[in-house]
Design a protein around this motif. Structure first.
Motif, PDB file in Angstrom:
ATOM      1  N   ALA A 151      -1.194  11.129  -6.135  1.00 57.78           N
ATOM      2  CA  ALA A 151      -0.351  11.848  -5.168  1.00 57.78           C
ATOM      3  C   ALA A 151       0.203  13.154  -5.730  1.00 57.78           C
ATOM      4  N   ASP A 152      -0.020  13.405  -7.000  1.00 57.32           N
ATOM      5  CA  ASP A 152       0.507  14.615  -7.630  1.00 57.32           C
ATOM      6  C   ASP A 152      -0.243  15.851  -7.119  1.00 57.32           C
ATOM      7  N   PRO A 153       0.463  16.947  -6.859  1.00 61.46           N
ATOM      8  CA  PRO A 153      -0.209  18.155  -6.346  1.00 61.46           C
ATOM      9  C   PRO A 153      -1.170  18.805  -7.333  1.00 61.46           C
ATOM     10  N   ARG A 154      -1.194  18.347  -8.584  1.00 62.11           N
ATOM     11  CA  ARG A 154      -2.166  18.841  -9.562  1.00 62.11           C
ATOM     12  C   ARG A 154      -3.415  17.976  -9.610  1.00 62.11           C
ATOM     13  N   LEU A 176      -7.221  21.544 -25.943  1.00 62.13           N
ATOM     14  CA  LEU A 176      -5.934  20.855 -25.938  1.00 62.13           C
ATOM     15  C   LEU A 176      -5.913  19.812 -24.832  1.00 62.13           C
ATOM     16  N   ALA A 177      -5.267  18.702 -25.094  1.00 65.22           N
ATOM     17  CA  ALA A 177      -5.216  17.616 -24.116  1.00 65.22           C
ATOM     18  C   ALA A 177      -4.682  18.113 -22.781  1.00 65.22           C
ATOM     19  N   ASN A 178      -5.367  17.702 -21.711  1.00 63.50           N
ATOM     20  CA  ASN A 178      -4.966  18.079 -20.354  1.00 63.50           C
ATOM     21  C   ASN A 178      -5.332  16.949 -19.408  1.00 63.50           C
ATOM     22  N   ALA A 179      -4.397  16.598 -18.525  1.00 63.39           N
ATOM     23  CA  ALA A 179      -4.592  15.433 -17.658  1.00 63.39           C
ATOM     24  C   ALA A 179      -4.927  15.790 -16.226  1.00 63.39           C
ATOM     25  N   TRP A 180      -4.965  17.078 -15.860  1.00 61.32           N
ATOM     26  CA  TRP A 180      -5.040  17.459 -14.447  1.00 61.32           C
ATOM     27  C   TRP A 180      -6.269  18.298 -14.114  1.00 61.32           C
ATOM     28  N   PRO A 181      -6.874  18.056 -12.958  1.00 58.07           N
ATOM     29  CA  PRO A 181      -8.017  18.883 -12.529  1.00 58.07           C
ATOM     30  C   PRO A 181      -7.601  20.241 -11.971  1.00 58.07           C
ATOM     31  N   TYR A 182      -6.348  20.374 -11.566  1.00 66.44           N
ATOM     32  CA  TYR A 182      -5.872  21.647 -11.007  1.00 66.44           C
ATOM     33  C   TYR A 182      -4.692  22.149 -11.846  1.00 66.44           C
ATOM     34  N   LEU A 183      -4.822  23.381 -12.315  1.00 70.50           N
ATOM     35  CA  LEU A 183      -3.771  24.041 -13.073  1.00 70.50           C
ATOM     36  C   LEU A 183      -3.387  25.324 -12.351  1.00 70.50           C
ATOM     37  N   ASP A 184      -2.104  25.509 -12.155  1.00 67.85           N
ATOM     38  CA  ASP A 184      -1.601  26.684 -11.427  1.00 67.85           C
ATOM     39  C   ASP A 184      -2.242  26.801 -10.039  1.00 67.85           C
ATOM     40  N   GLY A 185      -2.514  25.645  -9.439  1.00 63.41           N
ATOM     41  CA  GLY A 185      -3.042  25.637  -8.077  1.00 63.41           C
ATOM     42  C   GLY A 185      -4.531  25.887  -7.971  1.00 63.41           C
ATOM     43  N   ARG A 186      -5.224  26.037  -9.094  1.00 63.92           N
ATOM     44  CA  ARG A 186      -6.661  26.305  -9.062  1.00 63.92           C
ATOM     45  C   ARG A 186      -7.418  25.233  -9.831  1.00 63.92           C
ATOM     46  N   GLY A 221       0.829  -1.189   0.000  1.00 65.37           N
ATOM     47  CA  GLY A 221       0.000   0.000   0.000  1.00 65.37           C
ATOM     48  C   GLY A 221       0.867   1.242   0.000  1.00 65.37           C
ATOM     49  N   THR A 222       0.240   2.388   0.220  1.00 66.03           N
ATOM     50  CA  THR A 222       0.955   3.659   0.217  1.00 66.03           C
ATOM     51  C   THR A 222       0.622   4.433   1.483  1.00 66.03           C
ATOM     52  N   PRO A 223       1.439   5.425   1.805  1.00 68.24           N
ATOM     53  CA  PRO A 223       1.057   6.334   2.891  1.00 68.24           C
ATOM     54  C   PRO A 223      -0.153   7.174   2.481  1.00 68.24           C
ATOM     55  N   VAL A 224      -0.782   7.776   3.434  1.00 70.80           N
ATOM     56  CA  VAL A 224      -1.878   8.703   3.154  1.00 70.80           C
ATOM     57  C   VAL A 224      -1.304   9.974   2.530  1.00 70.80           C
ATOM     58  N   VAL A 225      -1.907  10.429   1.434  1.00 69.49           N
ATOM     59  CA  VAL A 225      -1.501  11.689   0.811  1.00 69.49           C
ATOM     60  C   VAL A 225      -2.697  12.630   0.783  1.00 69.49           C
TER      61      VAL A 225
END
Length: 271
Positions: free
Chosen positions: A134-137, A253-263, A97-101
């Motif tokens: 676990a990615d901050p984005r 344009l293709a984008n994989a993240w729900p948060y961009l530039d912290g928003r 398993g993994t640690p909690v993130v």
């Protein structure tokens, strides 16, 4: 035991005139030189590929016509990826398993499984899911939820499946969703990733396979976190991660993240 000499029959004993001695000496020297060259040439026939031979003419004479292996080799295309269309419907579970993130909020525990015969390593697939979440984005950027991978089904809130097209279609159909064996889907407690999309992405996506893989994980797990589908905001803009990018980008344009530039980056909700 007798032995033969490379210089001819043994000379008879007795004195010889000086001129004859000089002639024999020159002949013997020439023979010795010839033997040395012969030994050097023989040593050059053993070639390690990539090494520069000390006697290129001699080595080339001993290589196949055309200069040897790879001398005029045409570049080879990578063999096509073969994606199994169906499997037994049995899954292998990623161990450990993994640690909690995540900073705060409810803890969502998940486990990861891969269908037998899919040709994919379950630990490698689990690592991709772990890295994405676990990615901050990713979804933890909200500061309102946390995630952790576990191995036991009894401890998991949802399971991420990597399934062959036929198996994924059957699983999605049990929840009333039609994927035609092409797309991935999410049912309550089940995030089902279609193996063909994982291996091939979609035509004209305009981004590397790694981007599509990150997108499909965030998109389907976004549904598990209560997110709905969203539309492309404007041509040339990043596609919201909850846009159905598998069906086309609609000018985005293709984008994989729900948060961009912290928003949180989102489009208009599609009912």
């Amino acid at each position: 035991m007798t032995s033969s000499s490379p210089y001819g029959p043994p000379a008879s004993r007795g004195e010889r005139p000086p001129a004859l001695l000089r002639t024999r000496s020159r002949r013997r020297g020439a023979v010795l030189l010839g033997l040395a060259l012969l030994l050097a040439t023989a040593a050059g026939t053993v070639v390690t590929w990539g090494d520069e031979p000390s006697t290129p003419a001699t080595v080339a004479d001993r290589l196949p016509e055309g200069g040897g292996l790879g001398a005029h080799a045409e570049p080879q295309e990578a063999p096509p990826v073969v994606v199994p269309s169906y499997g037994p419907g049995r899954f292998v579970v990623a161990t450990g398993g993994t640690p909690v993130v995540g900073e705060d909020g409810p803890l969502h525990r998940y486990r990861v499984v891969v269908e037998e015969g899919a040709g994919q390593d379950v630990d490698a697939f689990a690592a991709s899911v772990d890295e994405t979440l676990a990615d901050p984005r990713s979804w933890i950027a909200s500061g309102e939820l946390r995630v952790q991978r576990v191995a036991e089904a009894a401890e998991a809130d949802f399971t991420v499946y990597l399934a062959t097209p036929v198996t994924s279609e059957r699983m999605c159909a049990e929840g009333g969703l039609s994927t035609e064996g092409y797309t991935s889907c999410r049912l309550p407690g089940q995030v089902i990733i279609n193996l063909a999309r994982w291996m091939e992405a979609v035509p004209d996506y305009g981004a590397p396979l790694s981007v599509y893989r990150t997108y499909v994980i965030n998109h389907e797990i976004g549904h598990e976190f209560g997110e709905g589908h969203e539309a492309c905001p404007a041509p040339g803009s990043p596609a919201p991660v909850m846009q159905q990018q598998t069906y086309g980008l609609e000018g985005c344009l293709a984008n994989a993240w729900p948060y961009l530039d912290g928003r949180r980056y989102a489009g208009e909700i599609i009912p």
